[in-house]
Design an enzyme around this catalytic site. Structure first.
Site, PDB file in Angstrom:
ATOM      1  N   GLU A  99      -3.026  -6.468  -9.404  1.00  0.00           N
ATOM      2  CA  GLU A  99      -1.912  -6.210  -8.918  1.00  0.00           C
ATOM      3  C   GLU A  99      -0.589  -7.290  -9.663  1.00  0.00           C
ATOM      4  OE1 GLU A  99      -1.461  -6.438  -4.747  1.00  0.00           O
ATOM      5  OE2 GLU A  99      -3.290  -5.274  -4.507  1.00  0.00           O
TER       6      GLU A  99
ATOM      7  N   HIS B 242       0.920  -1.161   0.026  1.00  0.00           N
ATOM      8  CA  HIS B 242      -0.042  -0.039   0.037  1.00  0.00           C
ATOM      9  C   HIS B 242       0.796   1.403  -0.022  1.00  0.00           C
ATOM     10  CE1 HIS B 242      -3.157  -2.827   2.227  1.00  0.00           C
ATOM     11  NE2 HIS B 242      -3.038  -2.904   0.868  1.00  0.00           N
TER      12      HIS B 242
ATOM     13  N   GLU C 168      -3.609 -13.524  -3.605  1.00  0.00           N
ATOM     14  CA  GLU C 168      -2.539 -12.346  -3.900  1.00  0.00           C
ATOM     15  C   GLU C 168      -1.360 -12.596  -2.824  1.00  0.00           C
ATOM     16  OE1 GLU C 168      -3.858  -8.529  -2.030  1.00  0.00           O
ATOM     17  OE2 GLU C 168      -5.902  -9.391  -1.926  1.00  0.00           O
TER      18      GLU C 168
END
Length: 399
Positions: free
Chosen positions: A259, A229, A355
């Site tokens: 991503e 982040h 992820e």
């Protein structure tokens, strides 16, 4: 000056979801309320207000609410927003003014008539507002509604899945734009802007009645890839950089994500090895997302792959989470995360990400953050991957 007013300005906006969809959500909530002896519910969070009313508020330091009873649903909004909350709300709307402190609670008193049991979100309301709520309703027992509502939100409707699928497609468009903008000397912020603009335009084209807000891109390079982040900076891309592409379109309060790990120009042998291991974890994770699988079992099996390569200590967070009413500043269905301490069983119509990420610090060979991210819709017999952007070294070494 009045404390409570109504601003029905203009025409109602075209809603995100059908009336049948919204009634279905409220019907399930009211069934839980009846079974639990709850007279009324006060939602204060972004995600629950949005989920049950289609209104996404902008707090700017002011409280907002949604009151749900057996027969009514009413959003409580601030005068500063004019008629926009009424235009967006499924149900009624009441506006409180700033002419007297705590008019929000006076508005609640007008909508909640002597509830014996009032459901509130324990995971959202702060101590100050809880104290004021208790003073406004001294005879009401306050019970938590947040955990039950999280469980209800975990199972997505077909309309939700369609919106999330559209969001994943929009993220793919942002990813392509991001790659298009990568060049030697290009700053992270310019690459991110190019991707964000492409996604905003796609949302405006495909969802012309939605509010255009909150879509963003985190494009990170070099050392800035160490955090998932980390904000965009002015750092300029150089040959041999590890890169992180992170595209996040927002449609009506529903966030989706893409991503990807990339390299610019080339990757060292060690970088390639680490990248390939993380992709191996990612591929196996995609295979494990099936109805009947437990979140903790998925996490534990994927841990073993990292252990084989002595990389588990470099893993930085869980392997995935639920999607739906979600953003970087609100809403997380914590009961549906692919972590070792979550025993939730995957069911049809759940939507989850895969992820995996590892991060090796500066000074180590192959330093940087590696992560891939796909979104899957759990079905009756398997899961559909709605992310189409390719991953891995064969696709994402950008020349």
């Amino acid at each position: 000056m009045e404390n409570i007013i109504h601003i029905e300005n203009g025409d109602r906006a075209t809603p995100t979801f059908s009336k049948e969809e919204m009634f279905s959500r409220l019907t399930k909530l009211r069934a839980h309320m009846a079974a639990s002896g709850i007279d009324a519910v006060l939602f204060t969070s972004y995600h629950c207000i949005n989920y049950y009313s289609d209104f996404l508020y902008c707090s700017f330091g002011r409280p907002y609410g949604l009151v749900v009873t057996a027969t009514r649903s009413v959003t409580i909004s601030a005068n500063i927003d004019g008629g926009q909350p009424w235009r967006r709300s499924f149900g009624e709307n009441v506006v409180y003014t700033d002419w007297q402190r705590d008019n929000f609670f006076r508005a609640l008193q007008g909508e909640l008539i002597n509830p014996a049991i009032l459901g509130i979100e324990f995971d959202h309301i702060n101590i100050d507002n809880k104290t004021k709520l208790e003073a406004a309703f001294p005879n009401a027992g306050l019970v938590d509604i947040s955990a039950a509502c999280m469980g209800l939100r975990m199972i997505k409707s077909l309309e939700e899945i369609a919106l999330i699928t559209g969001g994943a497609h929009t993220a793919d468009i942002g990813g392509a734009a991001c790659v298009e903008a990568i060049a030697e000397g290009a700053p992270e912020h310019e690459i991110a802007l190019h991707a964000t603009n492409a996604m905003v335009r796609e949302i405006a084209h495909s969802y012309p009645h939605s509010e255009i807000m909150n879509t963003w891109t985190w494009f990170q390079s070099g050392i800035n890839t160490d955090g998932a982040h980390n904000p965009v900076t002015t750092r300029k891309v150089q040959k041999g950089d590890i890169l992180s592409l992170n595209c996040f379109p927002m449609i009506a309060g529903y966030y989706t994500a893409l991503e990807r790990t990339l390299f610019f120009g080339s990757a060292s042998d060690r970088h390639l090895k680490l990248w390939e291991i993380n992709c191996k974890v990612h591929r196996r994770g995609l295979e494990l997302i099936l109805p009947g699988a437990r979140c903790c079992d998925i996490a534990n099996e994927l841990n073993e792959i990292y252990k084989e390569h002595d990389l588990l200590q470099y893993r930085t967070f869980g392997y995935g989470h639920s999607f739906g009413v979600l953003s970087h500043y609100y809403g997380r269905e914590a009961g549906l995360e692919l972590r070792e301490d979550i025993e939730t069983v995957l069911e049809p119509n759940m939507v989850v990400s895969m992820e995996p990420m590892i991060m090796l610090p500066e000074g180590m060979e192959g330093a940087g953050g590696y992560r891939e991210h796909d979104i899957l819709v759990v079905g009756e017999d398997g899961a559909e991957n709605i992310t189409k952007f390719p991953f891995g070294p064969e696709h994402n070494i950008i020349q």
